[in-house]
Structures are given as C-alpha cells and as structure tokens.
Design an enzyme around this catalytic site. Sequence first.
Site, PDB file in Angstrom:
ATOM      1  N   GLU A 181      -0.279  -0.685   5.364  1.00 42.54           N
ATOM      2  CA  GLU A 181       0.928  -1.852   5.238  1.00 42.54           C
ATOM      3  C   GLU A 181       2.075  -1.799   6.053  1.00 42.54           C
ATOM      4  O   GLU A 181       3.161  -2.487   6.206  1.00 42.54           O
ATOM      5  CB  GLU A 181       1.163  -2.066   3.887  1.00 42.54           C
ATOM      6  CG  GLU A 181       0.156  -2.384   2.887  1.00 42.54           C
ATOM      7  CD  GLU A 181      -1.020  -1.588   2.818  1.00 42.54           C
ATOM      8  OE1 GLU A 181      -0.820  -0.575   2.487  1.00 42.54           O
ATOM      9  OE2 GLU A 181      -2.097  -1.959   2.602  1.00 42.54           O
ATOM     10  N   HIS A 211     -12.426   6.579   7.072  1.00 38.59           N
ATOM     11  CA  HIS A 211     -12.229   5.944   8.481  1.00 38.59           C
ATOM     12  C   HIS A 211     -10.768   6.398   8.907  1.00 38.59           C
ATOM     13  O   HIS A 211     -10.118   5.504   9.211  1.00 38.59           O
ATOM     14  CB  HIS A 211     -12.351   4.405   8.356  1.00 38.59           C
ATOM     15  CG  HIS A 211     -13.533   3.952   7.527  1.00 38.59           C
ATOM     16  ND1 HIS A 211     -14.672   4.285   7.946  1.00 38.59           N
ATOM     17  CD2 HIS A 211     -13.533   3.294   6.296  1.00 38.59           C
ATOM     18  CE1 HIS A 211     -15.452   3.611   6.887  1.00 38.59           C
ATOM     19  NE2 HIS A 211     -15.055   3.114   6.175  1.00 38.59           N
TER      20      HIS A 211
HETATM   21  C1  DLZ Z   1      -6.519   4.313   0.779  1.00 41.84           C
HETATM   22  C2  DLZ Z   1      -5.833   5.221   1.499  1.00 41.84           C
HETATM   23  C3  DLZ Z   1      -6.270   6.376   1.815  1.00 41.84           C
HETATM   24  C4  DLZ Z   1      -7.763   6.986   1.355  1.00 41.84           C
HETATM   25  N1  DLZ Z   1      -5.821   7.579   2.574  1.00 41.84           N
HETATM   26  C5  DLZ Z   1      -4.328   7.053   2.823  1.00 41.84           C
HETATM   27  C6  DLZ Z   1      -3.537   8.236   3.387  1.00 41.84           C
HETATM   28  O1  DLZ Z   1      -4.045   9.428   3.868  1.00 41.84           O
HETATM   29  N2  DLZ Z   1      -2.315   7.929   3.590  1.00 41.84           N
HETATM   30  C7  DLZ Z   1      -1.804   6.584   3.447  1.00 41.84           C
HETATM   31  O2  DLZ Z   1      -0.629   6.199   3.923  1.00 41.84           O
HETATM   32  N3  DLZ Z   1      -2.513   5.560   2.988  1.00 41.84           N
HETATM   33  C8  DLZ Z   1      -3.753   5.903   2.455  1.00 41.84           C
HETATM   34  N4  DLZ Z   1      -4.320   4.929   1.814  1.00 41.84           N
HETATM   35  C9  DLZ Z   1      -3.818   3.956   1.524  1.00 41.84           C
HETATM   36  C10 DLZ Z   1      -3.798   2.642   2.639  1.00 41.84           C
HETATM   37  O3  DLZ Z   1      -2.836   2.895   3.734  1.00 41.84           O
HETATM   38  C11 DLZ Z   1      -3.541   1.197   2.184  1.00 41.84           C
HETATM   39  O4  DLZ Z   1      -2.420   1.343   1.345  1.00 41.84           O
HETATM   40  C12 DLZ Z   1      -4.674   0.870   0.963  1.00 41.84           C
HETATM   41  O5  DLZ Z   1      -5.907   0.813   1.688  1.00 41.84           O
HETATM   42  C13 DLZ Z   1      -4.333  -0.614   0.698  1.00 41.84           C
HETATM   43  O6  DLZ Z   1      -4.359  -1.430   1.610  1.00 41.84           O
END
Ligand code: DLZ
Length: 308
Positions: A181, A211
């Site tokens: 975001e 991913h």
């Molecule tokens: C979902 C997700 C995952 C699995 N890993 C991270 C991460 O390592 N670091 C991070 O900042 N955010 C992660 N997120 C959250 C996604 O960035 C995002 O906020 C969600 O998929 C909702 O759109």
Amino acid sequence: MIKSVHRLYVPRDEARFNALVDLFDSLGLRRGESWKGKRTRGIKLEAGEAGVEIGMGTGFPAADLVVEVDSADAAYELAGKRGWKIAEKIADADWGARLFTISLPAGLGRVCVFSYNDKAWRGEVAGEGKLDARGKRFGVVAARFNAFISERLLAGALDALRRTGAEPADVQVMRVPGSFEIPQAARQLAASGRFHAIICLGCLLRGETAHYEVIANEVTRGIGQSAQETGVPHAFGVLTCDTLEQAIDRAGLKGGNQGFNAALAAVEMANVAASGRTALSGKVKSSRRARGSRRGASKQASRSRKRS
Ligand code: DLZ
C-alpha cells in the site's frame, strides 16, 4: 553505532555559561536537548553536520573547535558587535576559506569560524543538495506489517529529520497496512503539494511473503513512478530481505538503519529539487539573455554591413 559527537564545555559560573550559550547560539547552532538537575545543568547546541576531522601537515587553524558558517565575514561583524574576544582577525586562508579565531571566555579555548570562498573548491556542483531539513516538509509512509522492523525504520527516519533541522510540525506520518500500500499513500501525499519529499518505509521478507519478487518489484516501481510523475522526491526505505536477521541488521544494528538513511536521502533530494529549480530558472534566463544579445549582435552586424 555512534549517535553523536559533542565538544563539552564546563564554565565555572552562570555568567560564563550564558556567554557561551549566547556565542554558539549566535553562530547559528541549533538548540538541542537541555536539562536542569540538582548538581548540573546543560544544553546541547547542534550543527547539521558534525564530527571529528583528522588532518596532517601544516596550515590548520589553531583552535579546539572549528565551526563552518555560511559567511565568515557576517559572523566576524557579529563578533565585533557582541564583543567576542578575537584571537586572530579575519583573513583568507590558502585552502580557499575566510576565517577568524575567537578566544572563549574563562580560558575555555579557541574557536575557529570559517566559510569557504568558493563552493567549487569542495567539488560542489550546482544542484547538489545539502543535508539541511530546515524549512522543508516531509511526508513519511510507514507500513505496519513487520512492525517490529518498520517501527525501527520510522524511529531512524524521524531521528535523521530531527538532526538535520526539521520541525516536528513539518513531518507527517501516514501508516498503511503493508508495503504493497506504500506507493498509493506516497502518491497521495506527494500529489497534495504539501511536501518537499516523501519517505517510504516498510519491510518485505522473502521467507514469509508469497510472490515476494512480484510484490517487491511492484512496490519499488510504484514508488519510483510516484516520484517521477509528481516531481516530488521519494526516498526508498523499504527493506527487501531474505530473513528476519538481515532485516534486524538493517534496522538499527550492524547495517545501520535504513530508515535513517532514507530520511537523509529525502533531505538531500528536497534540497536538490529546490536548488535544481533555481539553477534551471537561471539557465533559462541566461540563455534568453544570450539569445537576446546574439540577436543584438546580428542586428548590429547587419547595420554595419548596410553602412559599408
Ligand atoms: C500479505 C503480506 C505478506 C505475506 N508479507 C508482507 C511483508 O513481508 N511485508 C509487508 O510490508 N507486507 C506484507 N504483506 C502485506 C501486504 O503488503 C499488503 O498489505 C496486503 O497484501 C494487503 O493488500
């Protein structure tokens, strides 16, 4: 990790204490932390750039402290008005500076005050940004995901902004759920026109993120695109690490703090953007002048051709 370097003065009485504070205040050091306890009181006066300098050879100023100012001549005038004791009058130094030396009250040593005559001496080029956040506004976007890391990045970034002179009121923090975001929020802040630079902070961990490559690329691309399309500098403080240990190292331990570094980049780029605008507007004017004078010259040439 060193957090600061200070030259300590301990004058004997209140009058000398106040005289020293007034002197360094007037030279332009910024008021930092101050305290008053049962046995002691103190105040820190800080510079945007401070540290230790190690030199060899001859021609160095004979002083315990060296202060670089914008204009040594202006500071010298001030020294006269304030009645500071001048140990060495202002003069040109053969290393491209104007400098003078003050004797501090109560035999607390000497302070050399100087400014460079020619910025090019240090290889500074038009458009290079200074690490000076005074008068600049910053938007900070911090992802909550992996908050253990991203909160440290945020603390580092705020520390860097404070140390380079940003006012708390000029720093706005926007929290978002995760790194994905960040670009959208950064874009929103940049497009508001209220900020000189945006600082993006988050932490993506390969081991925990599905991913990972796709998300990391998307976040990087989105932040870059926001910077290019809004023209507002964006600093990239999103960690992309294989493991939590690597992230910890980059958020305040062995590898420094990438939030701190990103904020410094933002401060520098905010100044690059400002000086770039000035330099470019100068270029337009001077090329207009040049075109005008070329036109004038060709008119003159055709007049003289007609006369002959
Ligand atoms: C979902 C997700 C995952 C699995 N890993 C991270 C991460 O390592 N670091 C991070 O900042 N955010 C992660 N997120 C959250 C996604 O960035 C995002 O906020 C969600 O998929 C909702 O759109």
